[in-house]
Design a protein around this motif. Sequence first.
Motif, short mmCIF file in Angstrom:
data_model
loop_
_atom_site.label_atom_id
_atom_site.label_comp_id
_atom_site.label_asym_id
_atom_site.label_seq_id
_atom_site.Cartn_x
_atom_site.Cartn_y
_atom_site.Cartn_z
N PRO A 85 0.48 -1.03 -0.08
CA PRO A 85 0.05 0.11 -0.40
C PRO A 85 0.88 1.01 0.20
N CYS A 86 0.51 2.24 -0.82
CA CYS A 86 1.11 3.60 -0.70
C CYS A 86 0.74 4.94 0.27
N THR A 87 0.89 5.46 0.82
CA THR A 87 0.02 6.25 2.15
C THR A 87 0.61 7.67 1.05
N SER A 88 0.07 9.25 2.32
CA SER A 88 0.20 10.19 1.20
C SER A 88 1.97 10.48 2.38
N ILE B 294 -3.23 6.40 4.33
CA ILE B 294 -3.34 5.47 2.85
C ILE B 294 -4.30 6.18 1.72
N LEU B 295 -3.80 5.98 0.66
CA LEU B 295 -4.33 6.78 -0.43
C LEU B 295 -5.47 5.70 -1.08
N ILE C 258 -7.17 0.72 -3.05
CA ILE C 258 -6.28 1.22 -2.06
C ILE C 258 -5.09 1.05 -3.37
N ALA C 259 -4.12 2.85 -3.59
CA ALA C 259 -3.27 2.67 -3.91
C ALA C 259 -1.82 1.87 -3.63
N ILE D 261 -7.58 9.32 -6.11
CA ILE D 261 -8.66 9.87 -6.24
C ILE D 261 -9.21 10.42 -4.72
N ASP D 262 -9.71 12.21 -4.92
CA ASP D 262 -9.99 12.64 -3.62
C ASP D 262 -11.30 12.32 -3.00
N GLU D 263 -12.04 13.34 -2.35
CA GLU D 263 -12.87 12.80 -1.75
C GLU D 263 -13.92 12.53 -1.91
#
Length: 266
Positions: free
Chosen positions: A77-80, A85-86, A93-94, A238-240
Amino acid sequence: MYNVGLLSGKCLYQLQAERVLHQEKLAADMYGSSKSVTWYIMTSEHTKKATMEYFQSNNWFGVCKDDVVFFEQEMIPCTSVDGKILMDSKSSIARAPGGNGDLYRAMGNEGVLDDMIKRGIRSVHCYCVDNILVKVPDPLFIGCCLDRKSDCGAKVVSKAYPTEAVGVICKCNGKWKVVEYSEISSETAHKTGPDGKLLYSHGNICNHYFTVEFLRKVIKEKEADLMHHVAKKKIPYIDENGEKIIPEKINGIKMEKFCFRCFQVF
């Protein structure tokens, strides 16, 4: 597959397949017969299907298909940058491949180590696919390691200049390791010996030798001890509002392992 711009139009896989076949022929000419070279190719969730289809459509580039083994590394998983979590979509999830150091976990999980043992393989030459000049396999490098009875080895090139953006192999606190160029101060990078040559000049090109027994120990006993590296990247998300965002600057973190980390766990 990616066109590297050769006049022949050959891709990296074709170049490497031809070198494998050439080494098999040289061995047969010298000794009267030769066993085939088994070619293990680590892919990811994004590349495995396309890579296998490419090999199939090109008749395995002349290599026996039973001697080409594909296996898949895990996705992490990728995070900001602040640890959140992105999302890649509204329902997923990314994620990104875990780096070339995920080799050991993938070999264990995908049965590659067992396959090597079953085939009677004792030594392995490991390299990155984007090295267009790599010798596959490299008989002088492998022979040197066999002659020295080495468990593992690293082929290096001399740095072109002190601040070249390449990691160097050196000894730290009694253990061999690769120190990334970003971790070396300018003062240290410019240090020279009595002969005027750089003290820290052994550039790492991810070209390694391992015995299968050494790999077994790493996979079964030390894989969990291999350190992750934080890689700051531009990661689509993706954003909110559910809209896909392609960032123009670094916005996230991918966790990666490097295959050379195994040097410092023994």
